[in-house]
Structure formats: structure tokens, C-alpha cells
Design an enzyme around this catalytic site. Structure first.
Site, mmCIF file in Angstrom:
data_model
loop_
_atom_site.group_PDB
_atom_site.id
_atom_site.type_symbol
_atom_site.label_atom_id
_atom_site.label_comp_id
_atom_site.label_asym_id
_atom_site.label_seq_id
_atom_site.Cartn_x
_atom_site.Cartn_y
_atom_site.Cartn_z
ATOM 1 N N CYS A 1 48.869 42.087 35.900
ATOM 2 C CA CYS A 1 47.475 41.882 36.276
ATOM 3 C C CYS A 1 46.620 42.480 35.179
ATOM 4 O O CYS A 1 46.823 43.635 34.789
ATOM 5 C CB CYS A 1 47.181 42.556 37.614
ATOM 6 S SG CYS A 1 45.445 42.493 38.054
ATOM 7 N N ASN B 1 56.417 40.132 37.501
ATOM 8 C CA ASN B 1 56.980 40.066 38.849
ATOM 9 C C ASN B 1 58.498 40.070 38.767
ATOM 10 O O ASN B 1 59.074 39.782 37.725
ATOM 11 C CB ASN B 1 56.563 38.744 39.516
ATOM 12 C CG ASN B 1 55.101 38.693 39.800
ATOM 13 O OD1 ASN B 1 54.312 38.379 38.932
ATOM 14 N ND2 ASN B 1 54.728 39.020 41.010
HETATM 15 P P1 HMG Z 1 31.293 39.282 39.442
HETATM 16 O O1 HMG Z 1 30.958 39.414 37.996
HETATM 17 O O2 HMG Z 1 30.957 40.396 40.364
HETATM 18 O O3 HMG Z 1 30.798 37.898 40.067
HETATM 19 O O4 HMG Z 1 32.852 39.021 39.519
HETATM 20 P P2 HMG Z 1 29.415 37.206 40.142
HETATM 21 O O5 HMG Z 1 29.390 36.486 41.477
HETATM 22 O O6 HMG Z 1 28.313 38.157 39.827
HETATM 23 O O7 HMG Z 1 29.513 36.089 38.993
HETATM 24 C C1 HMG Z 1 29.606 36.428 37.618
HETATM 25 C C2 HMG Z 1 29.865 35.167 36.833
HETATM 26 O O8 HMG Z 1 31.155 34.648 37.169
HETATM 27 C C3 HMG Z 1 28.889 34.040 37.121
HETATM 28 O O9 HMG Z 1 28.798 33.284 35.921
HETATM 29 C C4 HMG Z 1 29.600 33.231 38.158
HETATM 30 O O10 HMG Z 1 29.190 31.889 38.191
HETATM 31 C C5 HMG Z 1 31.030 33.330 37.691
HETATM 32 P P3 HMG Z 1 27.492 33.390 34.966
HETATM 33 O O11 HMG Z 1 26.356 33.061 35.862
HETATM 34 O O12 HMG Z 1 27.482 34.830 34.510
HETATM 35 O O13 HMG Z 1 27.808 32.391 33.908
HETATM 36 N N1 HMG Z 1 31.984 33.178 38.787
HETATM 37 C C6 HMG Z 1 32.992 32.293 38.794
HETATM 38 N N2 HMG Z 1 33.386 31.374 37.895
HETATM 39 C C7 HMG Z 1 34.457 30.626 38.235
HETATM 40 N N3 HMG Z 1 35.137 30.756 39.396
HETATM 41 C C8 HMG Z 1 34.772 31.672 40.310
HETATM 42 C C9 HMG Z 1 33.646 32.483 40.009
HETATM 43 N N4 HMG Z 1 33.026 33.452 40.692
HETATM 44 C C10 HMG Z 1 32.013 33.876 39.939
HETATM 45 N N5 HMG Z 1 35.467 31.788 41.455
HETATM 46 C C11 HMG Z 1 34.725 37.961 40.586
HETATM 47 C C12 HMG Z 1 33.505 38.842 40.768
HETATM 48 C C13 HMG Z 1 35.535 38.051 41.874
HETATM 49 C C14 HMG Z 1 34.292 36.530 40.343
HETATM 50 C C15 HMG Z 1 35.524 38.482 39.369
HETATM 51 O O14 HMG Z 1 35.732 39.851 39.531
HETATM 52 C C16 HMG Z 1 36.843 37.808 39.192
HETATM 53 O O15 HMG Z 1 36.905 36.620 38.865
HETATM 54 N N6 HMG Z 1 37.945 38.529 39.403
HETATM 55 C C17 HMG Z 1 39.269 37.959 39.325
HETATM 56 C C18 HMG Z 1 40.219 38.963 38.785
HETATM 57 C C19 HMG Z 1 41.602 38.368 38.771
HETATM 58 O O16 HMG Z 1 41.794 37.167 38.725
HETATM 59 N N7 HMG Z 1 42.607 39.248 38.799
HETATM 60 C C20 HMG Z 1 43.986 38.818 38.755
HETATM 61 C C21 HMG Z 1 44.438 38.120 39.999
HETATM 62 S S1 HMG Z 1 44.803 39.225 41.318
HETATM 63 C C22 HMG Z 1 46.417 39.726 40.982
HETATM 64 O O17 HMG Z 1 46.956 39.447 39.949
HETATM 65 C C23 HMG Z 1 47.120 40.462 42.067
HETATM 66 C C24 HMG Z 1 48.196 39.619 42.781
HETATM 67 O O18 HMG Z 1 49.146 39.100 41.871
HETATM 68 C C25 HMG Z 1 48.909 40.511 43.801
HETATM 69 C C26 HMG Z 1 49.365 41.831 43.143
HETATM 70 O O19 HMG Z 1 50.282 41.808 42.273
HETATM 71 O O20 HMG Z 1 48.738 42.833 43.492
HETATM 72 C C27 HMG Z 1 47.562 38.458 43.565
HETATM 73 MG MG MG Z 2 50.816 40.176 41.063
#
Ligand code: HMG
Ligand code: MG
Length: 308
Positions: free
Chosen positions: A240, A249
Site C-alpha cells: 500500500c 500479499n
Molecule cells: P481527498 O484529497 O480528501 O479528496 O482524498 P477530495 O474529495 O478532496 O478530492 C481531491 C481530488 O481528488 C479532487 O480532484 C477529486 O475530484 C479527486 P481535483 O478537484 O483536485 O482535481 N477525487 C477522485 N478522483 C477519482 N476517483 C475518485 C476520487 N475522489 C476524489 N474516487 C480520497 C480522498 C479518498 C479520494 C483519496 O485519499 C484517495 O483516493 N485515497 C485512496 C488511497 C488508496 O487507494 N490506497 C490504496 C488502496 S487501500 C489498500 O491498499 C488496503 C487494502 O489492500 C487492504 C489492506 O491491505 O489493508 C484494500
Molecule cells: Mg492490501
């Protein structure tokens, strides 16, 4: 040990595996990886994430990947959706399952999705409702359930609490995740026993990273605890971006080797998985992290040399 006859494996390589790659991986490679996995019998495939491309640039081509994927009967394509923007994109892309992802520690929630646990639940609520309306399967991940890179120890009660909140949102499945791969087998038993008091075992799955080399042992501990749904990643890819130092994984090839050795059906073709794991590792320029995959590939090479 009372073992199930079969397990359900969700392949997370194209998502968890590739999201952490520093070098851009082309859309062609992502699509071919998914195609090979489907050809190896994968039926639950976590294909990509509809997250902010500023946060995870590697997943910026999510819509294109989804548009190009084949949809054989019986296959569910899953995607990560942290909010409604992600959900709408997932719906338009024809996802069969959406995954909301919460954390069992406040610190990890802030780093990964930029909000508190309580705020994340409110953000997931409309996603859950929309998933129900559109009849998409809804899965949740509960990250850092065995330890947090920022907070350290995570109380079992926090994991149970977040899992219960995900249950209340109406999730079909709740994955308990060891994001940084620190958990041990006894801990797996304790955590699943506690969570299972709130969420039926059949709705739980296990997502183990292998940073400390415990993931296969933890899968066995999961089986012992009554879990029969597991996430794994081809060639052990993964990590991540918001959990520095965490490795991939548990490798799909290793899980399948384990399950077949226990006489448990997976529906997956180990030889085809090994081939795919070796192929993607070559493309990414490093050795596969799958011990079983590397051993089987080495044996194949030796046989081919003998025959030549
Ligand atoms: P934020 O900056 O607080 O969001 O991020 P925001 O609502 O203020 O939006 C900021 C910008 O992002 C805006 O664009 C939005 O349009 C855009 P701008 O106006 O600045 O051009 N935006 C998006 N664009 C595309 N798709 C979306 C989206 N949402 C907002 N869905 C947010 C909050 C949740 C979006 C951000 O923190 C984020 O994307 N986080 C994802 C992190 C991530 O993917 N981490 C890895 C996956 S989790 C993982 O690996 C764990 C797992 O495997 C299990 C484990 O192992 O634990 C599942
Ligand atoms: Mg994971």
C-alpha cells in the site's frame, strides 16, 4: 482440523499488486495480466481502483482497464471505491463488486483516505446504498487489523468495532486485512474469533500481506478459525503506498499449492498461475515473491534442459 472442501480466492494482484509499483505499468500489461488470471480460473478478480489519481497515479487508467476486460460468465470484477465519485465511475465501468476500505486505526484512516474512521463510514453510506440499488456486490476491507505503521498495536476491539460498522452498512463480505504483514497465527485466531461474534464467518475474508513471512501460516490459522475466503496476489505482488515498507500479499501460487496439498478445491489452475506469476515478475524486472511459483518454475526449467 475441520477444513472446508473448497475456498474462494479473490485475486488482488492487478489492484493491490500493481498500485504500489513506482514505474508506470502500461494499460496493455494490466489488461493482459487480468486476461491471464481469468484464463487460470480466477472468478473473483480485483481489477483496479477508482481512487484519486493524485493519490495513486498507477490506478489512473482504471476506466480503460475495465473497458478492455473480458467478462466470462461467472466472473466478478471488483474495484475499490472510496467515495461516490469512485462508485459512479465503477458503475459506468460495469464493475460487479465495489470495495469500500476502512481502517482499524485513526492514523491509518487519515493517511490512506484523508478522513477519520467515523467520516469514512459516512462517506461509505451512500456508496453502500447505491451498491444495493444497482445490485452490485459490496465488500469492505478493514485495514491495519493486526498492527498499524503509525499507531503500532491495534486493539482487537477496534477491529471488531469497524467490522460491525461495515456489517451495519450492509456489506456482503468484510475482509480483515493485515496491511503491513505483522500478524502471527495466534493473533489471526484471536482476531477472527472476536470478529466472528459480530459478523458471520461466511461473510468474512482474510487479506494477508507477507512482510514478516507469516502469510501462509496465517492463511492456515484463518482456515482453522473457519474462514474460507482469502485474498491473494499473483507472484506476491503488492503493498500500500500509504504503508511504507509493507511488502506484497500472500502469493496466489503459494495459497493454491497449500490448499491443493490440503485437498481443498480452489478452482484455479496452479500451472497457469505459475506461468503468469513468472511472466509479470519478468516484466516488472524482479524475481517473483512466490516460493511455490519459483520452485515449480525451476523444476520446469530443469526438466526442459534435461530433455534438450
Ligand atoms: P481527498 O484529497 O480528501 O479528496 O482524498 P477530495 O474529495 O478532496 O478530492 C481531491 C481530488 O481528488 C479532487 O480532484 C477529486 O475530484 C479527486 P481535483 O478537484 O483536485 O482535481 N477525487 C477522485 N478522483 C477519482 N476517483 C475518485 C476520487 N475522489 C476524489 N474516487 C480520497 C480522498 C479518498 C479520494 C483519496 O485519499 C484517495 O483516493 N485515497 C485512496 C488511497 C488508496 O487507494 N490506497 C490504496 C488502496 S487501500 C489498500 O491498499 C488496503 C487494502 O489492500 C487492504 C489492506 O491491505 O489493508 C484494500
Ligand atoms: Mg492490501
Amino acid at each position: 482440523m475441520n477444513l472446508p472442501d473448497r475456498v474462494f480466492i479473490t485475486e488482488v494482484g492487478p489492484r493491490d499488486g500493481l498500485q504500489n509499483e513506482k514505474q508506470p505499468v502500461s494499460t496493455d500489461v494490466k489488461v493482459e495480466l487480468c486476461e491471464r488470471l481469468l484464463a487460470a480460473g480466477v472468478r473473483q478478480l480485483e481489477a483496479t481502483s477508482f481512487v484519486s489519481p493524485k493519490w495513486v497515479p498507477q490506478m489512473a487508467d482504471a476506466a480503460e482497464v475495465m473497458a478492455r476486460l473480458p467478462r466470462p460468465a461467472g466472473v466478478t470484477l471488483s474495484v475499490l471505491t472510496p467515495n461516490m465519485k469512485g462508485f459512479e465511475a465503477a458503475l459506468a465501468a460495469g464493475a460487479g463488486e465495489v470495495v469500500i476500505f476502512a481502517a482499524a486505526s485513526e492514523a491509518f484512516s487519515m493517511r490512506n483516505i484523508n478522513c477519520s474512521i467515523a467520516e469514512s463510514v459516512e462517506r461509505f453510506r451512500p456508496v453502500a446504498q447505491a451498491a444495493r440499488e444497482h445490485r452490485l456486490r459490496l465488500r469492505a476491507a478493514v485495514s491495519v487489523a493486526f498492527g498499524c505503521p503509525y499507531q503500532g498495536e491495534v486493539p482487537v476491539a477496534s477491529v471488531v468495532d469497524v467490522a460491525a460498522r461495515m456489517r451495519d452498512l450492509g456489506c456482503d463480505e468484510i475482509g480483515i486485512a493485515d496491511t503491513i504483514g505483522v500478524g502471527t497465527a495466534a493473533q489471526v485466531g484471536r482476531v477472527f474469533e472476536a470478529v466472528a461474534r459480530e459478523v458471520p464467518l461466511g461473510q468474512l475474508s482474510a487479506h494477508f500481506h507477507d512482510t514478516y513471512g507469516q502469510a501462509v501460516a496465517n492463511v492456515v490459522a484463518g482456515l482453522q478459525a473457519g474462514i474460507f475466503r482469502f485474498d491473494s496476489s499473483i507472484a506476491g505482488l503488492g503493498g500500500c503506498p500509504y504503508a511504507k515498507g509493507a511488502t506484497g500479499n500472500v502469493a496466489t501460487e503459494d495459497v493454491v499449492y497449500l490448499m491443493h496439498g490440503l485437498g481443498i478445491e480452489t478452482g484455479l489452475d496452479l500451472d497457469a498461475l505459475v506461468e503468469t506469476g513468472q511472466w509479470i515478475s519478468r516484466l516488472l524486472g524482479r524475481a517473483s515473491a512466490s516460493r511455490a511459483g519459483n520452485a515449480i518454475a525451476a523444476r520446469r526449467r530443469a526438466k526442459a534442459e534435461e530433455a534438450a
